[in-house]
Design an enzyme around this catalytic site. Structure first.
Site, short mmCIF file in Angstrom:
data_model
loop_
_atom_site.label_atom_id
_atom_site.label_comp_id
_atom_site.label_asym_id
_atom_site.label_seq_id
_atom_site.Cartn_x
_atom_site.Cartn_y
_atom_site.Cartn_z
N ASP A 117 0.96 -1.11 -0.13
CA ASP A 117 0.13 -0.05 -0.06
C ASP A 117 0.88 1.20 0.01
O ASP A 117 1.94 1.30 0.52
CB ASP A 117 -1.00 -0.11 1.27
CG ASP A 117 -2.15 -1.01 1.24
OD1 ASP A 117 -2.24 -1.29 -0.06
OD2 ASP A 117 -2.62 -1.45 2.23
N ASP B 96 -6.97 -1.31 -4.57
CA ASP B 96 -8.14 -1.00 -3.88
C ASP B 96 -8.97 0.22 -4.55
O ASP B 96 -9.98 -0.07 -4.44
CB ASP B 96 -7.59 -0.50 -2.37
CG ASP B 96 -6.62 -1.48 -1.61
OD1 ASP B 96 -6.83 -2.44 -1.71
OD2 ASP B 96 -5.70 -1.00 -0.93
#
EC number: 3.4.23.36
Length: 167
Positions: free
Chosen positions: A126, A144
């Site tokens: 991330d 995402d």
């Protein structure tokens, strides 16, 4: 001629275009993650603009680190079930509902992008952080975003789809 075009399924209702779209999205996601992993410092904010920073971290769970204590294979299995379910929905959805089909493609691409991370690294990379001085949103990635925008497309399609009257 126009009647033939109207009978033809929308672009993302056909397997080849949706597969190409998914592959391109997954490749973009993976290229960005490789660059982030190679060049971005670990857990150190790199400001981009006010309220947005790049911040490399590793997610052992699913979205927003939920289920991070679960076994990695459980999470892999769960993602595979989700991909299979979305493929089933895509197949069952009317061919003229192109917004839903784009949404399904984005969800599948995002799930596959994060699944590849899980297989390659044992975690998901991330790197996008929205924040203020007193608040920050969970760190997330492009995959995402694909999943979130895809879900939004499916919801939008449901809201825009004319309702059938029950007889």
């Amino acid at each position: 001629m126009i009647e033939k075009m109207l009978d033809r399924p929308a672009l993302f209702s056909r397997p080849a275009p949706i597969l190409i779209f998914i592959l391109i999205a997954v490749v973009i996601d993976q290229v960005v993650k490789i660059a982030v992993d190679r060049y971005l410092p670990l857990q150190e904010a790199v400001p981009v603009i006010p309220m947005l920073a790049l911040y490399r971290t590793y997610n052992l769970g699913v979205a927003f680190s939920m289920l991070s204590g679960m076994d990695g294979w459980f999470i892999v299995g769960m993602r595979l079930v989700i991909v299979a379910f979305v493929l089933w929905l895509w197949h069952r959805t009317s061919k003229d509902r192109w917004i839903a089909h784009i949404g399904f493609a984005l969800i599948i691409a995002g799930a596959l992008g994060n699944l590849i991370d899980r297989f390659l690294y044992g975690h998901v990379i991330d790197y996008i952080l929205f924040h203020t001085e007193s608040w920050s949103f969970a760190v997330f990635n492009l995959a995402d975003s694909f999943i979130t925008v895809g879900a939004g497309c499916v919801i939008l399609d449901e809201l825009l789809q004319p309702k059938k009257t029950e007889s």
